[in-house]
Design an enzyme around this catalytic site. Structure first.
Site, PDB file in Angstrom:
ATOM      1  N   GLU A 472       0.791  -1.237   0.000  1.00  0.00           N
ATOM      2  CA  GLU A 472       0.000   0.000   0.000  1.00  0.00           C
ATOM      3  C   GLU A 472       0.824   1.288   0.000  1.00  0.00           C
ATOM      4  OE1 GLU A 472      -2.855  -0.259   3.166  1.00  0.00           O
ATOM      5  OE2 GLU A 472      -3.347  -2.310   2.665  1.00  0.00           O
ATOM      6  N   GLU A 537      -7.152  -7.737  -1.109  1.00  0.00           N
ATOM      7  CA  GLU A 537      -7.466  -7.377   0.283  1.00  0.00           C
ATOM      8  C   GLU A 537      -8.899  -6.879   0.377  1.00  0.00           C
ATOM      9  OE1 GLU A 537      -5.316  -4.823   2.888  1.00  0.00           O
ATOM     10  OE2 GLU A 537      -3.386  -5.353   2.023  1.00  0.00           O
TER      11      GLU A 537
END
Length: 827
Positions: A472, A537
């Site tokens: 991320e 995710e």
């Protein structure tokens, strides 16, 4: 545009074998002495191990996970600690070269032998080799590893980086963590995370040994894969008739540490494939890389490694033998796996952008699984039994893939060995997460060493199918998580490119050309189910069971509003979010007894989590064959997260200790190879048949309508048999809900619900699914079930799977120990 393909042919996994007679290895694992900075504490300590574990084993501290001990024991990581051991040197000094090998030091240390500094460490993820022959004594030798406080070291590094800040400075207050973890190369989540405690660990977390040798020592054995398709004339036919066949070559890479220049022979053989080759070699002093191509006997039928659910996981033995003038100087063996992997990114008709899916051995495979975090705050507590139980639970829930998340650790060898054995594909992150990182020369240098070592260590495993640069971090930069002024953004973009593109990606592509490398873009919008190419995710929180929380709490903690419940929740507003979501569809527990209300609330959060993740996963699975408004063709669903690091609320489906949450039981169904998925669109019920199988199927949908007040069906409807091609999702049932209910007596949306399954002419295929026509809290006629529960021992310490209908499994029929009674009660 041609597909972006990365093909992996052959993989070798090193196995330990006895060393040749000219080498001597002395393990230093076992009992050391541990002291703190002012020597007020001195105690035995096990290696591999950690400071926290040693203190607990010797009775200086309680269980670090008990109640608020993560805060109470903060002092441990703020001190400096020294590990000391003595070992004999008489059998070592006679050898030409002697190395001290530290497989894992956590993290910043000075290493001394007999009072002399022989090396320093600054990276938890590296192996360190220090030459020590010149400092050895004939008698006892004293080895010291002096560890600096990682918290203070990180702060000092940040203060030395004065030109600009490298965010985030500190974790959110709710995490009760430490600051500046991005300045030290250690497990990022050890300074706290939104699902885990702050335990900045210190210690010798992997093995320590001394290696002494005269000629050479093998440091690494891996393989560079070669997989080719060739056209050959069909035997006995005209020469213009050709058939495609596959040829395999094992490209073996040996990394050896050579003392003196010498020549010799290397013999490589794969007995089961009747393959053997001998090569003449020159050994040059220093660390030398040797590469050999072993062509597999074309008359042998090579068996391929497949992911779970798609085939078996066979391997072959590769024997490696080195000799000089008839004397064996090198001998080892490894496992060899044959499989190919391609990441296919090519245009899709009717859709912008490119596809994103994996082909294994030429077959498109939908990745079904979850995300792996560290299984314990203290890695020495992650035993083989713990690993096998967690990974077997993933396979038992029909998973075929796990993502090793980038804020933890590169897992131990056994983790990847078990994944190889079970057919679990691994999406491997590098250990950078949710942060910007510095790019000073010394930081980049230790990262480069880290990446080289980890790629060489893991590249041999067939389970590892992709490298990912970070977790991320690109999303954090692109969407400005850290409020970076526009004028400073070019500096951070430059640092990002320097670290991940110019260094990590360049090294990976040099060391391993057989797998793709990605710069992970980050999260999707949580408010919608995007028709994504691949969902790596997504998830929803729940609490663990009372039986998991009870050992680390006391009676006053057994309330959802207690200080303990607040302390364990590291996600801002998480406890309230779970209740708000559950209240949309269920009546919240209202017992007047606080402890009973607590256990019931724990349970309802698991019900809600299971339903949330089920719905989203089924959306992704039915989207594998569709393009709607230019979006779709989803080929992967990895929910967040598989396992827990301690006893606390999180997004996991396995509680700390391995107990299955309701979500994991649901996953066993929603990851089934053949699955019915039902949903409503404009008041019309649709049922999709989803198949991961290679063969085509003829399937029908069987929809059964039940009254909430009765276990007997009100009516059953069947569709016609339809073709469901292998590896596809096909709608096979469509009917307005009103019309469907009109044919079922007095059923309404409030009084009835639906179940459905798939069947062919031989019977049911796949699990039975369910669809609520209203929120369960609005259901009419639902009565409190009269259920008797008993504990049934199974092969592993996991709860027994209920045989009740799925809507009852999610509406109040799970047994959970009551804190107020010694006998089981129905919750």
């Amino acid at each position: 545009m041609s597909p972006r393909a990365f093909v992996l042919g052959v993989l070798c996994v090193l196995s330990p074998v006895p060393a040749p007679a000219h080498t001597h290895t002395l393990s230093l694992d076992g009992k050391w002495t541990l002291t703190n900075s002012n020597a007020s504490l001195s105690l035995p300590a096990q290696v591999p191990g950690s400071v926290h574990t040693a203190l607990q084993q010797q009775g200086y501290i309680q269980d670090p996970y008990f109640r608020f001990n993560d805060v109470s024991y903060r002092w441990i990581a703020l001190d400096n600690w020294t590990y000391t051991v003595t070992f004999p040197g008489s059998q070592l000094r006679d050898r030409q070269k002697v190395l001290l090998v530290l497989d894992g030091v956590d993290t910043v240390s000075t290493v001394q032998l007999n009072g002399m500094v022989v090396g320093k460490t600054d990276n938890m993820f590296r192996r360190y080799d220090f030459s020590i022959r010149d400092w050895l004594q004939d008698g006892d030798n004293e080895l010291k590893v002096s560890l600096l406080s990682p918290v203070l070291y990180a702060s000092e590094r940040r203060n030395a980086h004065s030109a600009y800040r490298v965010p985030p400075e500190c974790p959110p207050d709710v995490q009760r963590g430490e600051c500046h973890v991005n300045f030290v190369r250690k497990e990022q989540s050890s300074f706290s995370w939104d699902w885990g405690p702050s335990f900045p660990t210190m210690g010798l977390w992997r093995g320590v040994r001394v290696e002494a040798f005269d000629v050479l020592q093998l440091s690494q054995l891996s393989s560079v894969p070669l997989y080719t398709s060739v056209l050959r004339p069909v035997v006995g036919k005209s020469l213009n008739i050709m058939m495609k066949s596959v040829e395999w070559t094992v490209q073996v890479q040996l990394l050896v540490d050579v003392v003196l220049k010498t020549s010799g022979q290397i013999t490589l053989s794969i007995p089961e494939l009747h393959t053997e080759h001998t090569f003449s070699s020159q050994f040059v002093p220093g660390e030398t890389g040797l590469s050999f191509s072993v062509h597999v006997n074309t008359s042998s039928q090579v068996r391929l490694w497949w992911p779970n659910g798609h085939g078996e996981q066979p391997f072959y033995r590769l024997l490696v033998r080195g000799s000089q003038d008839g004397v064996v100087i090198l001998s080892t063996e490894s496992k060899v796996y044959f499989r190919s992997v391609e990441l296919v990114q090519e245009p899709i008709v009717g859709s912008p952008g490119l596809s994103f899916y994996f082909r294994i051995n030429g077959k498109p495979v939908f990745l079904k699984g979850s995300n792996w975090i560290p299984a314990h705050s203290f890695q020495d507590r992650v035993t083989p039994a713990v690993l096998r139980n967690l990974l077997q639970s993933a396979v038992d829930a029909n998973m075929n893939a796990l993502r090793v998340w980038g804020g933890g650790v590169y897992e131990q060898d056994l983790f990847y060995d078990i994944c190889d054995e079970l057919g679990v594909m691994v999406w491997q992150d590098f250990m950078f997460a949710c942060a910007m990182y510095p790019t000073e020369d010394d930081f980049l240098q230790t990262v480069r060493e880290e990446v080289v070592q980890q790629v060489r260590r893991l590249a041999s495993h067939p389970s590892v199918i992709i490298w990912s640069g970070n977790n991320e971090n690109e999303a954090a930069l692109a969407t400005d998580w850290f409020n970076i002024p526009a004028s400073q953004r070019p500096t951070y973009v430059k640092d990002y490119v320097t670290l991940y593109v110019d260094n990590i990606r360049a090294i990976v592509q040099q060391e391993d050309q057989t797998r793709p490398f990605l710069l992970r873009p980050g999260l999707l919008d949580w408010r919608t189910f995007p028709r994504t190419r691949f969902a790596s995710e997504y998830g929803f929180q729940s609490w663990p069971s009372f039986s998991t929380l009870q050992p680390v709490s006391i009676k006053e903690d057994w309330s959802y509003d207690s200080d303990f419940a607040s302390h364990r929740q590291h996600h801002e507003g998480g406890n309230q979010q779970m209740l708000q979501q559950a209240a949309l569809h269920f009546h919240l527990p209202s017992s007047t007894q606080a402890s009973s209300r607590f256990t019931h609330t724990l349970y309802i959060t698991q019900v809600m989590q299971a339903q949330c993740v089920k719905t989203q996963t089924e959306f992704y699975r039915r989207s594998r064959s569709e393009i709607i408004e230019g979006k779709g063709h989803t080929m992967g669903a990895l929910y967040w997260q598989l396992n827990d690091i301690w006893q606390a609320p999180s997004w996991s489906s396995l509680e700390f200790g391995g107990k299955w949450k309701m979500l994991h039981y649901f996953a066993q169904d929603f990851f089934a190879a053949v699955l019915p998925v039902g949903f409503e669109d404009d008041d019309t019920l649709l049922v999709y048949a989803v198949s991961d199988l290679s063969q085509d199927l003829q399937l029908r949908a069987v929809v059964t309508v039940f009254s909430w007040a009765d276990l007997d069906p009100a009516c059953t409807l069947k569709s016609d048999l339809l073709l469901v091609p292998g590896g596809s999702a096909v709608p096979i049932f469509k009917q307005p809900v009103a019309a469907l209910l009109a044919g079922c007596g007095r059923c309404t949306r409030l009084t009835c619900l639906l179940t459905f399954h798939l069947e062919d002419d031989s019977g049911q295929q796949g699990p039975t699914n369910h669809h609520f026509l209203c929120s369960p809290k609005d259901a009419e006629g639902l009565q409190r079930p009269n259920i008797t529960a008993k504990v049934q021992q199974e092969g592993r310490d996991t709860p027994s799977r209920s045989t009740l209908p799925p809507w009852l499994r999610s509406c109040g029929s799970t047994w959970e120990p009551s804190p107020d009674a010694s006998a089981p009660t129905a919750s």
